[in-house]
Design an enzyme around this catalytic site. Structure first.
Site, short mmCIF file in Angstrom:
data_model
loop_
_atom_site.label_atom_id
_atom_site.label_comp_id
_atom_site.label_asym_id
_atom_site.label_seq_id
_atom_site.Cartn_x
_atom_site.Cartn_y
_atom_site.Cartn_z
N GLY A 135 15.13 -86.69 71.72
CA GLY A 135 15.61 -87.34 72.94
C GLY A 135 16.88 -88.13 72.71
CG ASP A 175 9.65 -89.47 69.11
OD1 ASP A 175 10.66 -89.28 69.80
OD2 ASP A 175 8.77 -88.60 68.93
CD GLU A 225 8.58 -86.32 71.22
OE1 GLU A 225 9.78 -86.54 71.26
OE2 GLU A 225 7.82 -86.52 72.19
O1 LIG Z 1 9.95 -84.86 74.72
C1 LIG Z 1 10.74 -85.78 74.57
C2 LIG Z 1 10.40 -87.08 74.03
O2 LIG Z 1 9.10 -87.52 74.24
C3 LIG Z 1 11.44 -88.17 74.20
O3 LIG Z 1 11.29 -89.01 73.11
C4 LIG Z 1 11.30 -88.94 75.50
O4 LIG Z 1 11.38 -88.05 76.58
C5 LIG Z 1 12.38 -90.02 75.62
O5 LIG Z 1 13.63 -89.44 75.66
P1 LIG Z 1 14.93 -90.29 75.94
O6 LIG Z 1 15.11 -91.25 74.81
O7 LIG Z 1 16.02 -89.27 76.05
O8 LIG Z 1 14.72 -90.99 77.26
#
Ligand SMILES: O=C[C@H](O)[C@H](O)[C@H](O)COP(=O)(O)O
Length: 224
Positions: free
Chosen positions: A30, A84, A106
């Site tokens: 992400g 993450d 994840e």
């Molecule tokens: O599948 C994606 C993940 O769980 C990401 O870590 C989550 O969606 C957060 O993503 P972002 O930091 O782009 O908002």
């Protein structure tokens, strides 16, 4: 760079500072984990000695391009730290993940890690989960039946698409994004969904006991 991107970068870099030589590291997916991976890449160039398992093809490609040594669960059983992102984090630190479609890998990586670090900007920190539609990874065969079972649970599912076709995860599955209203009991909902044949995994990350690093648009970074 806008203030939200700056906040994501600050959170990601703060988490990267927890990585030390000799560690086995889980690399999240992400736009926030991206910054942690960039920073770790820079640290590797400066002599940091680590090996990493990535949670998605995209993160693995980013890591390889940065020169971060990649390993897999055929070589290692446990990781020292996993960094993450999240789509929602409640006050009691229950989490929704999977907005980027990487929830299954994840979760495998998070459960294999001794320390779990979640990085997010302030918009993700909420009182109760549920405003963000819960991603659920499902088997393509008979997905319509799972869809109906989610509706029977008073959920409102949408099949995730990309260019008018079902979105396919790195594992060859579909994702349904499900609204349940405010999720008062995430653990129960997770188990109800997991009990449906065809559901591979839910985006509810329950009782992970993570270290959460939240970055604010005013530049402040808090560790919870
Ligand atoms: O599948 C994606 C993940 O769980 C990401 O870590 C989550 O969606 C957060 O993503 P972002 O930091 O782009 O908002």
């Amino acid at each position: 760079m806008d203030t939200i991107t700056k906040a994501k970068k600050a959170a990601g870099e703060k988490a990267a500072s927890l990585v030390q030589s000799g560690m086995l590291v889980g690399l999240g997916t992400g736009s926030t984990a991206y910054w942690a991976i960039e920073k770790i890449g820079q640290m590797v160039k400066e002599g940091l000695n680590i090996r990493a398992v990535a949670t998605s093809v995209a993160s693995e490609q980013q890591a390889i391009a940065l020169g971060i040594p990649i390993t897999s669960f055929s070589e290692v059983q446990q990781l020292d730290i996993d960094i993450d992102g999240a789509d929602e984090i409640s006050e009691d630190l229950q989490i929704i993940k999977g907005g980027g479609g990487a929830l299954l890998r994840e979760k495998i990586v998070a459960h294999a890690s001794r320390k779990k670090v979640i990085v997010a900007d302030e918009r993700k920190y909420v009182r109760t989960l549920g405003k963000f539609p819960l991603p659920v990874e499902i088997i393509p065969f008979g997905w319509e039946l799972v869809f109906k079972s989610v509706q029977a649970l008073k959920g409102s599912p949408t099949l995730r698409t990309r260019e008018d076709k079902p979105y396919i995860t790195d594992n060859g599955n579909y994702i349904i994004d499900c609204l349940f209203g405010s999720i008062e009991n995430p653990e129960q909902l997770h188990h109800q969904l997991k009990a449906m044949t065809g559901v591979v995994e839910t985006g509810l990350f329950i009782n992970l006991k993570p270290t959460v690093i939240i970055a604010f648009e005013n530049g402040e970074v808090k560790t919870i």
